[in-house]
Enzyme design. Structure first.
Site, PDB file in Angstrom:
ATOM      1  N   ASN A  10       0.874  -1.181   0.000  1.00  0.00           N
ATOM      2  CA  ASN A  10       0.000   0.000   0.000  1.00  0.00           C
ATOM      3  C   ASN A  10       0.909   1.229   0.000  1.00  0.00           C
ATOM      4  OD1 ASN A  10      -1.775   2.063   0.534  1.00  0.00           O
ATOM      5  ND2 ASN A  10      -2.288   1.380   2.613  1.00  0.00           N
ATOM      6  N   TRP A  11       1.008   1.856  -1.149  1.00  0.00           N
ATOM      7  CA  TRP A  11       1.956   2.972  -1.286  1.00  0.00           C
ATOM      8  C   TRP A  11       1.485   4.265  -0.620  1.00  0.00           C
ATOM      9  CZ3 TRP A  11       4.065   2.925  -7.054  1.00  0.00           C
ATOM     10  CH2 TRP A  11       4.955   1.858  -7.182  1.00  0.00           C
ATOM     11  N   LYS A  12       0.210   4.319  -0.246  1.00  0.00           N
ATOM     12  CA  LYS A  12      -0.319   5.579   0.331  1.00  0.00           C
ATOM     13  C   LYS A  12       0.104   6.743  -0.567  1.00  0.00           C
ATOM     14  CE  LYS A  12      -0.109   3.321   4.788  1.00  0.00           C
ATOM     15  NZ  LYS A  12      -0.099   3.392   6.221  1.00  0.00           N
ATOM     16  N   HIS A  97      -9.588   0.931   4.852  1.00  0.00           N
ATOM     17  CA  HIS A  97      -8.304   1.212   5.507  1.00  0.00           C
ATOM     18  C   HIS A  97      -8.523   2.192   6.662  1.00  0.00           C
ATOM     19  CE1 HIS A  97      -4.264   2.544   6.338  1.00  0.00           C
ATOM     20  NE2 HIS A  97      -3.864   1.415   5.767  1.00  0.00           N
ATOM     21  N   GLU A 167      -5.454  -5.106  10.446  1.00  0.00           N
ATOM     22  CA  GLU A 167      -4.423  -4.102  10.715  1.00  0.00           C
ATOM     23  C   GLU A 167      -4.742  -3.376  12.019  1.00  0.00           C
ATOM     24  OE1 GLU A 167      -2.321  -2.630   6.965  1.00  0.00           O
ATOM     25  OE2 GLU A 167      -4.228  -1.589   7.004  1.00  0.00           O
ATOM     26  N   GLY A 236       2.838  -1.193   4.299  1.00  0.00           N
ATOM     27  CA  GLY A 236       2.741   0.229   3.984  1.00  0.00           C
ATOM     28  C   GLY A 236       4.107   0.818   3.666  1.00  0.00           C
TER      29      GLY A 236
HETATM   30  P1  PGA Z   1       2.712   0.347   7.649  1.00  0.00           P
HETATM   31  O1  PGA Z   1       1.266   0.554   7.031  1.00  0.00           O
HETATM   32  O2  PGA Z   1       3.284  -0.909   7.052  1.00  0.00           O
HETATM   33  O3  PGA Z   1       3.462   1.577   7.275  1.00  0.00           O
HETATM   34  O4  PGA Z   1       2.534   0.194   9.136  1.00  0.00           O
HETATM   35  C1  PGA Z   1       0.389  -0.513   6.808  1.00  0.00           C
HETATM   36  C2  PGA Z   1      -0.907   0.007   6.250  1.00  0.00           C
HETATM   37  O5  PGA Z   1      -1.340   1.088   6.671  1.00  0.00           O
HETATM   38  O6  PGA Z   1      -1.539  -0.641   5.393  1.00  0.00           O
END
Ligand code: PGA
Length: 255
Positions: A10-12, A97, A167, A236
């Site tokens: 998940n690249w956000k 999410h 999550e 993430g």
């Molecule tokens: P993170 O994010 O790996 O940076 O903790 C995971 C996510 O929000 O899907």
């Protein structure tokens, strides 16, 4: 035979330009030996869907959206529907999410997004997770509510169309040391599977892959996957650098 690990990145907004996305894709294609042992899906921002799906064309890496609109009608400024994401190259969508829920997306909104995504022919990665843990176990009812409102009385979902990503919000964005303990994850994985069987036909429920997300890095990826008894990981920050993502893929694919 153990199943191939299923790793979703998940690249956000970590990777934001077409150039960066293409560079990532060509780097990954060069390292194809690294991800041969895993099923890899990547969720870039909407603006990069077309470029990234083009860059991974005829490779095993699949591309999808980080969210989709709950709306399908046209008078919605700024929204992106599941159909639109699909036409830009998405084969899946993440819904629910915690960073979207924090903006006000309720369980009912997530349900609408999930239905729209499935109707558009996308696979769905449904995110669930509690914001905090209490000793009395009230956090379990958060999980039950999120799952039941998303899945109750949904028509039968075709195999491969749904994954559930657990999550815990308190672990997201942290470093590996702050991730969940694999033994706690194992318990949660059992709880989620059991809850799924209450809302879906048992055989279908048992086939839904459970992923873990929240502070996954190369150091903890393998233990979470194997000892946590999940089918895959939602990654993430560590998915947004080719090196750290490749390290995770290497760690989980090792025999
Ligand atoms: P993170 O994010 O790996 O940076 O903790 C995971 C996510 O929000 O899907």
């Amino acid at each position: 035979m153990t199943k191939r690990p299923f790793i979703v990145g998940n690249w956000k907004m970590y990777i934001g330009t077409v150039d960066e996305a293409k560079k990532f894709a060509s780097g990954m294609r060069r390292k194809s030996a690294v991800y041969k042992g895993a099923d890899v899906w990547l969720a870039p921002p909407f603006t990069l869907l077309a470029a990234l799906s083009g860059a991974f064309k005829s490779s095993a890496v699949k591309v999808g959206a980080q969210s989709v609109s709950q709306f399908v009608d046209e008078k919605r400024t700024g929204e992106v529907s599941a159909e639109m994401a699909k036409s830009a190259g998405a084969i899946f969508a993440i819904v629910g999410h915690s960073e979207r829920r924090a903006l006000g997306e309720t369980n009912a909104v997530v349900r609408a997004q999930l239905e729209d995504a499935l109707a558009a022919g996308l696979a769905v990665v449904l995110c669930i997770g509690e914001t905090e843990r209490d000793l009395a176990g009230a956090y379990l009812s958060v999980i039950t509510d999120q799952l039941s409102s998303a899945l109750d009385k949904l028509p039968l979902i075709k195999p491969g169309r749904l994954a559930v990503a657990y999550e815990p919000v308190w672990a997201i964005g942290k470093a590996a040391a702050d991730a969940m303990k694999a033994s706690d994850l194992r318990e949660m994985s059992i709880f989620i599977k059991k809850t799924l069987t209450e809302h879906m036909e048992r055989a279908a429920a048992l086939k839904v892959p459970i992923l873990y997300g929240g502070a996954v890095e190369a150091q903890n990826a393998r233990a979470l996957l194997k000892e946590g008894d999940v089918s895959g990981l939602l990654v993430g920050h560590a998915s947004a650098s080719l090196d750290s993502f490749a390290e995770i893929l290497k760690a989980v694919s090792k025999k």
